[in-house]
Design a protein around this motif. Structure first.
Motif, PDB file in Angstrom:
ATOM      1  N   GLU A 140       0.121  13.698  -9.601  1.00 60.02           N
ATOM      2  CA  GLU A 140       1.339  12.909  -9.436  1.00 60.02           C
ATOM      3  C   GLU A 140       1.067  11.410  -9.577  1.00 60.02           C
ATOM      4  O   GLU A 140       1.844  10.684 -10.210  1.00 60.02           O
ATOM      5  CB  GLU A 140       1.978  13.198  -8.070  1.00 60.02           C
ATOM      6  CG  GLU A 140       2.474  14.633  -7.902  1.00 60.02           C
ATOM      7  CD  GLU A 140       3.542  15.004  -8.909  1.00 60.02           C
ATOM      8  OE1 GLU A 140       4.367  14.131  -9.253  1.00 60.02           O
ATOM      9  OE2 GLU A 140       3.565  16.162  -9.364  1.00 60.02           O
ATOM     10  N   ILE A 141      -0.051  10.969  -9.020  1.00 56.46           N
ATOM     11  CA  ILE A 141      -0.414   9.549  -9.135  1.00 56.46           C
ATOM     12  C   ILE A 141      -0.667   9.198 -10.600  1.00 56.46           C
ATOM     13  O   ILE A 141      -0.203   8.166 -11.103  1.00 56.46           O
ATOM     14  CB  ILE A 141      -1.662   9.230  -8.283  1.00 56.46           C
ATOM     15  CG1 ILE A 141      -1.352   9.388  -6.796  1.00 56.46           C
ATOM     16  CG2 ILE A 141      -2.162   7.811  -8.569  1.00 56.46           C
ATOM     17  CD1 ILE A 141      -2.579   9.429  -5.912  1.00 56.46           C
ATOM     18  N   GLY A 142      -1.404  10.073 -11.285  1.00 59.45           N
ATOM     19  CA  GLY A 142      -1.724   9.830 -12.693  1.00 59.45           C
ATOM     20  C   GLY A 142      -0.489   9.667 -13.560  1.00 59.45           C
ATOM     21  O   GLY A 142      -0.421   8.789 -14.426  1.00 59.45           O
ATOM     22  N   LYS A 143       0.508  10.502 -13.316  1.00 56.51           N
ATOM     23  CA  LYS A 143       1.749  10.429 -14.110  1.00 56.51           C
ATOM     24  C   LYS A 143       2.433   9.059 -13.967  1.00 56.51           C
ATOM     25  O   LYS A 143       2.973   8.520 -14.927  1.00 56.51           O
ATOM     26  CB  LYS A 143       2.717  11.523 -13.659  1.00 56.51           C
ATOM     27  CG  LYS A 143       2.294  12.931 -14.068  1.00 56.51           C
ATOM     28  CD  LYS A 143       3.194  13.984 -13.408  1.00 56.51           C
ATOM     29  CE  LYS A 143       2.665  15.384 -13.674  1.00 56.51           C
ATOM     30  NZ  LYS A 143       3.429  16.403 -12.913  1.00 56.51           N
ATOM     31  N   ILE A 144       2.397   8.517 -12.749  1.00 57.27           N
ATOM     32  CA  ILE A 144       3.056   7.224 -12.512  1.00 57.27           C
ATOM     33  C   ILE A 144       2.192   6.069 -13.013  1.00 57.27           C
ATOM     34  O   ILE A 144       2.706   5.051 -13.486  1.00 57.27           O
ATOM     35  CB  ILE A 144       3.381   7.017 -11.009  1.00 57.27           C
ATOM     36  CG1 ILE A 144       4.005   8.276 -10.412  1.00 57.27           C
ATOM     37  CG2 ILE A 144       4.311   5.822 -10.818  1.00 57.27           C
ATOM     38  CD1 ILE A 144       5.240   8.775 -11.104  1.00 57.27           C
ATOM     39  N   LEU A 145       0.864   6.218 -12.929  1.00 61.02           N
ATOM     40  CA  LEU A 145      -0.030   5.164 -13.445  1.00 61.02           C
ATOM     41  C   LEU A 145       0.229   4.898 -14.923  1.00 61.02           C
ATOM     42  O   LEU A 145       0.031   3.783 -15.409  1.00 61.02           O
ATOM     43  CB  LEU A 145      -1.499   5.550 -13.244  1.00 61.02           C
ATOM     44  CG  LEU A 145      -2.064   5.486 -11.820  1.00 61.02           C
ATOM     45  CD1 LEU A 145      -3.546   5.853 -11.836  1.00 61.02           C
ATOM     46  CD2 LEU A 145      -1.885   4.102 -11.214  1.00 61.02           C
ATOM     47  N   LYS A 146       0.669   5.933 -15.605  1.00 62.23           N
ATOM     48  CA  LYS A 146       0.988   5.801 -17.038  1.00 62.23           C
ATOM     49  C   LYS A 146       2.025   4.712 -17.273  1.00 62.23           C
ATOM     50  O   LYS A 146       2.023   4.038 -18.310  1.00 62.23           O
ATOM     51  CB  LYS A 146       1.520   7.153 -17.542  1.00 62.23           C
ATOM     52  CG  LYS A 146       1.520   7.339 -19.027  1.00 62.23           C
ATOM     53  CD  LYS A 146       1.877   8.783 -19.332  1.00 62.23           C
ATOM     54  CE  LYS A 146       1.553   9.106 -20.771  1.00 62.23           C
ATOM     55  NZ  LYS A 146       1.749  10.543 -21.072  1.00 62.23           N
ATOM     56  N   GLU A 147       2.922   4.524 -16.280  1.00 54.58           N
ATOM     57  CA  GLU A 147       4.015   3.558 -16.422  1.00 54.58           C
ATOM     58  C   GLU A 147       3.624   2.151 -15.971  1.00 54.58           C
ATOM     59  O   GLU A 147       4.384   1.201 -16.198  1.00 54.58           O
ATOM     60  CB  GLU A 147       5.220   4.010 -15.576  1.00 54.58           C
ATOM     61  CG  GLU A 147       5.762   5.382 -15.918  1.00 54.58           C
ATOM     62  CD  GLU A 147       6.928   5.761 -15.007  1.00 54.58           C
ATOM     63  OE1 GLU A 147       7.742   4.862 -14.690  1.00 54.58           O
ATOM     64  OE2 GLU A 147       7.012   6.937 -14.621  1.00 54.58           O
ATOM     65  N   LYS A 148       2.484   2.008 -15.315  1.00 59.15           N
ATOM     66  CA  LYS A 148       2.132   0.716 -14.718  1.00 59.15           C
ATOM     67  C   LYS A 148       1.297  -0.149 -15.658  1.00 59.15           C
ATOM     68  O   LYS A 148       0.358   0.330 -16.294  1.00 59.15           O
ATOM     69  CB  LYS A 148       1.349   0.922 -13.412  1.00 59.15           C
ATOM     70  CG  LYS A 148       2.184   1.459 -12.272  1.00 59.15           C
ATOM     71  CD  LYS A 148       1.584   1.143 -10.902  1.00 59.15           C
ATOM     72  CE  LYS A 148       1.774  -0.297 -10.542  1.00 59.15           C
ATOM     73  NZ  LYS A 148       1.461  -0.578  -9.123  1.00 59.15           N
ATOM     74  N   ILE A 192       0.848  -1.198   0.000  1.00 59.50           N
ATOM     75  CA  ILE A 192       0.000   0.000   0.000  1.00 59.50           C
ATOM     76  C   ILE A 192       0.880   1.243   0.000  1.00 59.50           C
ATOM     77  O   ILE A 192       1.902   1.290   0.693  1.00 59.50           O
ATOM     78  CB  ILE A 192      -0.899   0.020   1.255  1.00 59.50           C
ATOM     79  CG1 ILE A 192      -1.804  -1.224   1.286  1.00 59.50           C
ATOM     80  CG2 ILE A 192      -1.732   1.289   1.333  1.00 59.50           C
ATOM     81  CD1 ILE A 192      -2.435  -1.473   2.639  1.00 59.50           C
ATOM     82  N   SER A 193       0.482   2.253  -0.752  1.00 60.56           N
ATOM     83  CA  SER A 193       1.121   3.574  -0.638  1.00 60.56           C
ATOM     84  C   SER A 193       0.071   4.569  -0.144  1.00 60.56           C
ATOM     85  O   SER A 193      -1.112   4.467  -0.486  1.00 60.56           O
ATOM     86  CB  SER A 193       1.707   4.031  -1.981  1.00 60.56           C
ATOM     87  OG  SER A 193       0.753   3.935  -3.022  1.00 60.56           O
ATOM     88  N   ILE A 194       0.514   5.483   0.702  1.00 63.75           N
ATOM     89  CA  ILE A 194      -0.400   6.474   1.281  1.00 63.75           C
ATOM     90  C   ILE A 194       0.169   7.853   1.042  1.00 63.75           C
ATOM     91  O   ILE A 194       1.293   8.164   1.458  1.00 63.75           O
ATOM     92  CB  ILE A 194      -0.620   6.221   2.786  1.00 63.75           C
ATOM     93  CG1 ILE A 194      -1.317   4.871   2.966  1.00 63.75           C
ATOM     94  CG2 ILE A 194      -1.428   7.346   3.412  1.00 63.75           C
ATOM     95  CD1 ILE A 194      -1.748   4.536   4.363  1.00 63.75           C
ATOM     96  N   ALA A 250       6.935   4.995  -4.644  1.00 60.75           N
ATOM     97  CA  ALA A 250       5.819   4.492  -3.828  1.00 60.75           C
ATOM     98  C   ALA A 250       4.761   3.790  -4.674  1.00 60.75           C
ATOM     99  O   ALA A 250       4.289   2.697  -4.321  1.00 60.75           O
ATOM    100  CB  ALA A 250       5.186   5.642  -3.049  1.00 60.75           C
ATOM    101  N   ILE A 251       4.389   4.375  -5.782  1.00 56.68           N
ATOM    102  CA  ILE A 251       3.269   3.828  -6.563  1.00 56.68           C
ATOM    103  C   ILE A 251       3.701   2.611  -7.385  1.00 56.68           C
ATOM    104  O   ILE A 251       2.942   1.638  -7.507  1.00 56.68           O
ATOM    105  CB  ILE A 251       2.647   4.941  -7.440  1.00 56.68           C
ATOM    106  CG1 ILE A 251       1.951   5.937  -6.522  1.00 56.68           C
ATOM    107  CG2 ILE A 251       1.650   4.371  -8.445  1.00 56.68           C
ATOM    108  CD1 ILE A 251       1.678   7.273  -7.110  1.00 56.68           C
ATOM    109  N   LEU A 252       4.911   2.632  -7.919  1.00 56.19           N
ATOM    110  CA  LEU A 252       5.385   1.465  -8.661  1.00 56.19           C
ATOM    111  C   LEU A 252       5.585   0.255  -7.748  1.00 56.19           C
ATOM    112  O   LEU A 252       5.545  -0.883  -8.197  1.00 56.19           O
ATOM    113  CB  LEU A 252       6.692   1.787  -9.388  1.00 56.19           C
ATOM    114  CG  LEU A 252       6.595   2.758 -10.570  1.00 56.19           C
ATOM    115  CD1 LEU A 252       7.967   2.953 -11.208  1.00 56.19           C
ATOM    116  CD2 LEU A 252       5.588   2.274 -11.616  1.00 56.19           C
TER     117      LEU A 252
END
Length: 427
Positions: free
Chosen positions: A103-111, A3-5, A71-73
């Motif tokens: 910020e979350i959206g930018k990293i979701l692009k990579e997942k 989990i990331s918070i 955190a998100i990856l």
């Protein structure tokens, strides 16, 4: 589960450490270097009963960072738990929520994996779908409920007993739209034995506001009845002991006194009033709830002046600065209103709180720098001409109030039994 918070304030930190205790791994994301360092050293940046012990026990199962990407990856579920402060007009400020979503959206692009984003911050109905969702979709280039999950999971944590509330809640409310997200959150909350209510996203957002607005209303109603009782020579606590025995009503939140403060009730009630007005409704009851609460702490000063008519140059002791016991939180504390009025009247204020003195000084510089902070409740009593009880810390029940004028806003029984002159706000 990993989990990331986002946000390691009160809600984020307690939620994260609670999930760690349930067997998960947690990464906290914050912009405050001091908080990050403290969390990584198992030192809570806030005071909350039992938090430090848990952080020490599970050190290594959580960490803090400024790096969203890391955190998100390295997680499957991300909770947004950033602040939603009030603007001057009472409306909600979504700046931090929007920044987190970007910020979350930018990293979701990579997942490639299905990642679930959960809004835990208190936001008005429609915010998750109309504000957070479009930002996540724009920044990620993906579709919510198809490529990534999105949910709303309001918190119902009481400061001072927040860890207990997280692990043993009255209920868990989850607003979801897609089955895949629902299953992830069912699995995450499976170890907690509590009713789990699944709703649509807007309903989950509204449940939080309705709950806080009702509790605030209950307190203001009790205080209004309490003010009447005071003038009639009736003990309002006995009145509500009788009222609370009705199973339709319950005894909770009928402790009459000087009103409610903190980070939730004032902000949430005002935001709901503002939203109602925006959509053409006039929330008469909610406006009255706020009005009663704003006047209530000044009842202490009125009663004090019955016994000390001229406050100029008098030494007035204030016991308690936190908005409630067992926390160092001073947001919207009734102590601020009281101290400010005392200073306006020319009094010299001596104050003591077991946890909140430094926060009070920093949070309210306009009054915080003008008062004297002392080392104990005993010193307050020894050096004051009269004493006001503003927060019901348990240690105040151990003091000797004999020979003192005490005006009590929280019903400390030892003061009632031993003070030379004793006045309760609503009793």
């Amino acid at each position: 589960m990993r989990i990331s918070i986002i946000g390691s304030g009160y809600v984020g930190l307690v939620t994260g450490i609670g999930f760690v205790k349930l067997g998960n791994e947690v990464i906290f994301v914050d912009i405050d270097e001091r908080k990050i360092e403290m969390i990584n050293n198992a030192q809570p940046p806030i005071y909350e009963e039992g938090l430090e012990e848990l952080m020490r026990e599970f050190k290594g199962k959580y960490r803090a960072t400024k790096d969203y990407r890391d955190a998100i990856l390295n997680s499957e579920v991300t909770f947004i738990a950033v602040g939603t402060p009030s603007r001057e007009d009472g409306s909600i400020d979504l700046t931090y929520v929007k920044q987190a979503a970007e910020e979350i959206g930018k990293i979701l692009k990579e997942k490639d994996n299905y990642h679930v984003v959960v809004v835990k911050s208190t936001v008005l109905p429609g915010t998750t779908e109309n504000v957070v969702k479009p930002i996540l979709e724009k920044e990620s280039g993906k579709k919510a409920f198809e490529d990534f999950g999105l949910a709303m999971n309001p918190e119902f944590l009481r400061e001072g007993v927040a860890l207990k509330d997280f692990l043993n809640p009255d209920r868990i409310v989850i607003g979801v739209q897609d089955e895949r997200t629902k299953k992830v959150l069912e699995e995450l909350y499976k170890p907690i034995d509590a009713p789990k209510l699944f709703t649509d996203i807007k309903t989950a957002e509204m449940i939080k506001y309705a709950s806080n607005a009702f509790l605030a209303t209950k307190i203001s109603f009790a205080n209004e009845i309490g003010n009447i009782c005071k003038k009639l020579g009736i003990d309002s606590w006995k009145v509500f002991e009788g009222v609370g025995l009705d199973h339709r009503i319950s005894p909770h939140f009928f402790r009459t006194g000087i009103g409610w403060g903190g980070s939730c009730f004032p902000k949430d009630v005002k935001a709901l009033i503002r939203k109602a007005e925006e959509i053409g409704e006039d929330p008469i009851i909610l406006k009255a709830v706020v009005e009663v609460n704003e006047k209530q702490p000044l009842k202490l000063i009125e009663l004090l002046k019955k016994h000390v008519p001229e406050l100029r140059d008098k030494r007035i002791g204030v016991l308690g600065l936190a908005f409630k016991p067992n926390t160092d939180d001073v947001r919207e504390t009734r102590a601020y209103v009281i101290v400010k009025k005392l200073l306006e009247e020319g009094a010299k204020v001596l104050a003591y709180d077991p946890q909140a003195m430094e926060n009070f000084r920093r949070f309210y510089p306009d009054v915080g720098e003008q008062i004297e902070y002392v080392s104990s409740g005993k010193e307050v009593l020894e050096r004051s001409d009269a004493v006001l009880i503003v927060t019901e810390w348990p240690e105040f029940e151990e003091l000797d109030y004999s020979g003192k004028i005490v005006i009590d806003g929280r019903r400390v029984r030892k003061a009632e039994e031993t003070a030379e002159v004793y006045e309760g706000v609503c009793w």
